[in-house]
Write an enzyme that holds these catalytic residues in place. Sequence first.
Site, mmCIF file in Angstrom:
data_model
loop_
_atom_site.group_PDB
_atom_site.id
_atom_site.type_symbol
_atom_site.label_atom_id
_atom_site.label_comp_id
_atom_site.label_asym_id
_atom_site.label_seq_id
_atom_site.Cartn_x
_atom_site.Cartn_y
_atom_site.Cartn_z
ATOM 1 N N GLY A 10 0.753 -1.242 0.007
ATOM 2 C CA GLY A 10 0.828 0.034 -0.365
ATOM 3 C C GLY A 10 0.538 1.012 0.050
ATOM 4 N N LEU A 11 2.143 0.985 -0.327
ATOM 5 C CA LEU A 11 3.110 2.651 -0.573
ATOM 6 C C LEU A 11 3.339 3.079 -1.713
ATOM 7 C CD1 LEU A 11 4.987 1.698 3.065
ATOM 8 C CD2 LEU A 11 3.645 2.978 2.621
ATOM 9 N N GLY A 12 2.824 1.825 -2.662
ATOM 10 C CA GLY A 12 2.700 3.320 -3.249
ATOM 11 C C GLY A 12 4.028 2.895 -4.907
ATOM 12 N N SER A 13 4.858 1.444 -4.114
ATOM 13 C CA SER A 13 6.052 0.609 -4.664
ATOM 14 C C SER A 13 5.798 0.730 -6.231
ATOM 15 C CB SER A 13 6.158 -0.456 -4.649
ATOM 16 O OG SER A 13 6.867 -1.766 -4.953
ATOM 17 N N ASP A 59 -3.107 6.187 -6.913
ATOM 18 C CA ASP A 59 -1.373 5.886 -6.975
ATOM 19 C C ASP A 59 -0.823 6.857 -7.419
ATOM 20 O OD1 ASP A 59 -2.141 3.746 -4.692
ATOM 21 O OD2 ASP A 59 -0.734 2.371 -5.248
#
Length: 308
Positions: A100-103, A147
């Site tokens: 959920g951190l947009g990797s 995102d």
Amino acid sequence: MATASAPGKIILFGEHAVVYGRPALAVPVTQIHADVDVTASSRPGIWIHAPDVNLHAELSSLPSDHPIASVLHNFFFAFGISPVPSLDISITSTIPVASGLGSGAAVTVALMRALSSHLDKLMTDEQVNTFAYEIEKLHHGTPSGIDNTVVTYARPVYFIKGQPIETFKVGAPFTLVIADTGISALTKESVSDVRKLWEADKVRWEKVFDEIGVIVRNAKEKIENGEWRALGALMDSNHALLQEMTVSSPELDSLVESARRSGASGAKLSGGGRGGNMIALVEKDKAAQVAEAILSAGARRTIITEIS
Ligand code: PMV
């Protein structure tokens, strides 16, 4: 040689309901980022080196739907680059994957910017964003686009699906502890489960999404006015609605509880849920103590970040 970097991101409020047209708030997290170098290669081919995922390969040996290969193929096709010059592409990222951190979006955006700069194909932010959204759709089904938008513009975003980008100002900085359950969960699956719930009872879930919309608009106003202390209660309410949507998990709930017990003024899961990350709102001087408590409750890692 060309280099580019793109930050991670965190959703503050509104995940899932955003898929159904409600607003969501998200901010870049600059402590974590994806970085790409593109150089002319001395050996023929497009050589990709991504040590974080143990990938060292020539493009033609990768399946065409591989996340990195699909960015490259789409880029070369969009700009009509043929034959493609020999390249060495190095990709590194400090953003944890599938949490959920947009990797994924950050790798796509950094890769496109480095390629466009090395090959002299200048792209506006809008073009980068549109392109990154197409790539997100290939891998994530029906993403809202939040995102790629936050990662491309690297600014706080008040996001409504399909509407022009709207940023928001942060009236006074505030501190968040971001904590990772260490469980990777596919957003695609939680989004699809919420869709099943919605299809079975649209009246009920539209009401829940409306309630989330009210929380998000309220939170935006508080953030802009510098009244960030009011966000804690809003986070708690948003988390309760996400629990109702079945996208929390025992691990997320336990980290959220430990954050609240150790002095956070509110906490919630962030992103697709079921695993991945949660966020806790803290007074700056309590950040370390709350992070410590969340780690004792089983978090894999924490990031303390100031939203400004
Ligand atoms: O898991 P993340 O951070 O990529 O967030 C997904 C957010 C959702 O609202 C659940 C899905 C979406 O496409 O907006």
